[in-house]
Enzyme design. Structure first.
Site, PDB file in Angstrom:
ATOM      1  N   SER A 144      14.816 -32.264   9.314  1.00  0.00           N
ATOM      2  CA  SER A 144      15.222 -33.621   9.674  1.00  0.00           C
ATOM      3  C   SER A 144      14.577 -34.595   8.702  1.00  0.00           C
ATOM      4  O   SER A 144      13.476 -34.344   8.197  1.00  0.00           O
ATOM      5  CB  SER A 144      14.775 -33.959  11.100  1.00  0.00           C
ATOM      6  N   TYR A 158       7.870 -34.787  17.335  1.00  0.00           N
ATOM      7  CA  TYR A 158       9.093 -34.221  16.757  1.00  0.00           C
ATOM      8  C   TYR A 158       8.989 -34.211  15.233  1.00  0.00           C
ATOM      9  O   TYR A 158       9.296 -33.208  14.582  1.00  0.00           O
ATOM     10  CB  TYR A 158      10.302 -35.039  17.197  1.00  0.00           C
TER      11      TYR A 158
END
Length: 249
Positions: A144, A158
């Site tokens: 990501s 995250y």
């Protein structure tokens, strides 16, 4: 479409929906046999298998919780033993849990599970798969852009899981280079999925910071993955390919 992956054997974790399903479809169209893992979306997984088989390839869906190393190992071994090899591994499965470090109500169990799936699951799957890989194998992990930059509060945990994948990609590229196995990372930006739909106030805010002015599509991530899985990318390893519409520019 040119079938660049004809008769290759590909594993896609978390392949029942979203980016994983788009990758599975692209692989099948390129001629690869596809095995996907799923945790809870059994109906979606088996519906996708039926769709993939229409491309004239073999396809299977196996249940495996990415937070459970024993289940991960069993999933990989079933696929590897059935085909006798694994040519491509896509570590796609991932979950999102948020919360500020100073939040007294932070769901610690959710954060721990996120680490187990996003980092531990990638480690366990890759370790199991390499024993079935031969010269020219491909390992591609879905990270990501948050692994490089986090723009909103509460996403540190995250982001940390995705940053860990950068380190794994660099290190495993050196570990597996002598076996001619490439290891690469694809870092999506905002992509229209169930987890991050393109029809919310949040999405409208994010799109203002995307030079191309829109969310990406799962198929656009699948295109990047298919390239890295192909012979055309034979000299690319240890790399992070960002597909974000310019968000990090």
């Amino acid at each position: 479409m040119e079938k660049r992956l004809q008769n290759k054997v590909a594993l896609v974790t978390g392949g029942s929906r979203g980016i994983g399903a788009a990758i599975a479809r692209r692989f099948a169209k390129e001629g690869a046999h596809v095995v996907i893992s799923f945790t809870a979306s059994k109906d979606k997984a088996h519906s996708l298998v039926n769709e993939l088989e229409k491309e004239g390839v073999q396809a299977f869906a196996l249940q495996a919780d990415q937070a459970n190393p024993a289940q991960v190992k069993a999933f990989v071994e079933k696929a590897g033993q059935h085909f006798g090899r694994i040519d491509i591994l896509v570590n796609n499965a991932g979950i999102y849990a948020e919360g500020a470090i100073d939040d007294p109500d932070l769901d610690i169990e959710a954060i721990i599970r996120q680490l187990a799936v996003n980092v531990g699951g990638v480690f366990a799957t890759t370790r199991a798969a390499v024993s079935f890989m031969k010269q020219g194998g491909r390992i591609i992990t879905i990270g990501s852009i948050n692994g490089e930059r986090i723009t909103l509060a509460g996403g540190a945990d995250y982001a940390a899981t995705k940053a860990a994948l950068v380190g794994y990609t660099h290190g495993w590229a050196r570990d597996l280079g002598p076996k001619n196995i490439t290891v690469n990372l694809v870092q999506p930006g905002p992509i229209d999925t169930d987890m991050n739909p393109d029809n919310t106030e949040f999405a409208e805010m994010i799109k203002k910071n995307v030079p191309l002015g829109r969310y990406g599509k799962p198929e656009e991530i699948a295109s990047a993955v298919a390239f890295l899985a192909s012979q055309e990318a034979s000299y690319i390893t240890g790399a992070a390919l960002t597909v974000d519409g310019g968000f990090l520019a």
